[in-house]
Scaffold this active site. Sequence first.
Site, PDB file in Angstrom:
ATOM      1  N   LYS A 200       0.855  -1.186   0.000  1.00 48.95           N
ATOM      2  CA  LYS A 200       0.000   0.000   0.000  1.00 48.95           C
ATOM      3  C   LYS A 200       0.891   1.235   0.000  1.00 48.95           C
ATOM      4  CE  LYS A 200      -3.489   2.485   2.543  1.00 48.95           C
ATOM      5  NZ  LYS A 200      -4.535   2.413   3.584  1.00 48.95           N
ATOM      6  N   ARG A 210     -10.767   9.805   2.296  1.00 48.55           N
ATOM      7  CA  ARG A 210     -10.610  10.450   3.615  1.00 48.55           C
ATOM      8  C   ARG A 210     -11.787  11.377   3.884  1.00 48.55           C
ATOM      9  NH1 ARG A 210      -4.002  11.229   3.178  1.00 48.55           N
ATOM     10  NH2 ARG A 210      -3.595   8.990   3.073  1.00 48.55           N
ATOM     11  N   GLU A 239       7.463  -6.869   1.087  1.00 54.55           N
ATOM     12  CA  GLU A 239       6.258  -6.726   1.923  1.00 54.55           C
ATOM     13  C   GLU A 239       5.318  -7.916   1.706  1.00 54.55           C
ATOM     14  OE1 GLU A 239       5.266  -4.812   4.233  1.00 54.55           O
ATOM     15  OE2 GLU A 239       6.285  -2.885   4.103  1.00 54.55           O
ATOM     16  N   LYS A 254      -2.238  -1.442  -3.835  1.00 59.56           N
ATOM     17  CA  LYS A 254      -3.098  -0.267  -3.734  1.00 59.56           C
ATOM     18  C   LYS A 254      -2.287   1.010  -3.778  1.00 59.56           C
ATOM     19  CE  LYS A 254      -6.084   1.866  -0.363  1.00 59.56           C
ATOM     20  NZ  LYS A 254      -6.556   1.819   0.995  1.00 59.56           N
TER      21      LYS A 254
HETATM   22  C1  PBG Z   1      -7.296   3.439   5.734  1.00 59.46           C
HETATM   23  C2  PBG Z   1      -7.595   3.254   4.305  1.00 59.46           C
HETATM   24  C3  PBG Z   1      -7.429   4.189   3.275  1.00 59.46           C
HETATM   25  C4  PBG Z   1      -8.005   3.628   2.149  1.00 59.46           C
HETATM   26  C5  PBG Z   1      -8.462   2.353   2.497  1.00 59.46           C
HETATM   27  N1  PBG Z   1      -8.183   2.125   3.836  1.00 59.46           N
HETATM   28  C6  PBG Z   1      -6.917   5.582   3.268  1.00 59.46           C
HETATM   29  C7  PBG Z   1      -5.574   5.887   3.772  1.00 59.46           C
HETATM   30  O1  PBG Z   1      -4.722   5.026   3.924  1.00 59.46           O
HETATM   31  O2  PBG Z   1      -5.363   7.074   4.036  1.00 59.46           O
HETATM   32  C8  PBG Z   1      -8.125   4.317   0.822  1.00 59.46           C
HETATM   33  C9  PBG Z   1      -9.168   3.811  -0.086  1.00 59.46           C
HETATM   34  C10 PBG Z   1      -9.537   4.740  -1.186  1.00 59.46           C
HETATM   35  O3  PBG Z   1      -8.919   5.804  -1.401  1.00 59.46           O
HETATM   36  O4  PBG Z   1     -10.493   4.400  -1.894  1.00 59.46           O
HETATM   37  N2  PBG Z   1      -6.184   2.878   6.266  1.00 59.46           N
END
Ligand code: PBG
Length: 329
Positions: A200, A210, A239, A254
């Site tokens: 990620k 957010r 990872e 992601k």
């Molecule tokens: C939280 C999380 C995030 C997303 C999924 N889980 C945001 C972040 O890491 O700030 C993002 C998903 C999206 O943008 O659609 N840990």
Amino acid sequence: MAISYPATRLRRSRATGWSREMVREHRLHPSDLIWPLFIANGDVEEPVASLPGVSRIPLSGLADKAKEAIDLGIPCLALFPNTPADRRSDDGEEAANPDNLMCSGIRAIKDAVADAIGVLTDVALDPYTSHGQDGLLDAAGYVENDATVDALVQQALNQAAAGSDIVAPSDMMDGRIGAIREALEQDGHANVQIMAYAAKYASAFYGPFRDAVGSTGLLKGDKKSYQMDPANGGEAMREIALDIAEGADSVMVKPGLPYLDIVRMAADRFDLPVYAYMVSGEYAMIEAMAASGAGDRDTLLMEILTGFKRAGASGVLSYHAPIAARLMG
Ligand code: PBG
């Protein structure tokens, strides 16, 4: 004989629809999709301004969404709560509350449709913290790894007890997959899967998300001390290897589009399902292009989803999932 023109004309097989259909290498199916849903705190649907077409769904509306997904052949929903401000705190302890919005959402779906659909739940503290970071802060504001892992274990057990089928840690703390796996085994949840957000990245594409979970105004700074540097690919393989060794059942890359090379590398190297998350900013990008008349939304969407499949993804998390499933018909 060497392959050469005119004996070889690659346009020959492209000349008609039936022929293109015959030689197509990759096909999309609704079972390739996971549909992320935001849970509203309250009784009404709340449109998310930065995600046109997406709303936070009240608890009372989740069963209908689950039935819609089942009818469309979508096998799994992913849940994210918009925790009310007065339930957020520095340590995000609301994440371990058995009656929090997430657990209530899991129960609303499972009570209505049981195992007709899978429920995947995000494990990370950011929807519950008053500072919007995914973990616990030390005095200097650094996100502490090991203390955060302890909190994530409690959060994952809480979700499993409520009926989550797949817990999906999205926090990027070191060692959390092993700790969560061990706790699930000991707590009687041997069949609860872990989908690790293994690679990620610290991405600018999470902005609308957010917004949707209410952490936009709260988050100070960035998440670069735990999420990955977009410049790194080999590190993503490390990872993923670690998360597999710790017990992940599947892994995720992601965001999606800017990281298709990572999806391909992972699919080639590892013998487990690799998912891609087409994140909120990617959804917004497609919608913005369609709204400005620069492209057709449905065509853009299917082209991008096909790209994920060609890159080797086992499936895609997408806010467009119901639209895509209908197009796949
Ligand atoms: C939280 C999380 C995030 C997303 C999924 N889980 C945001 C972040 O890491 O700030 C993002 C998903 C999206 O943008 O659609 N840990």
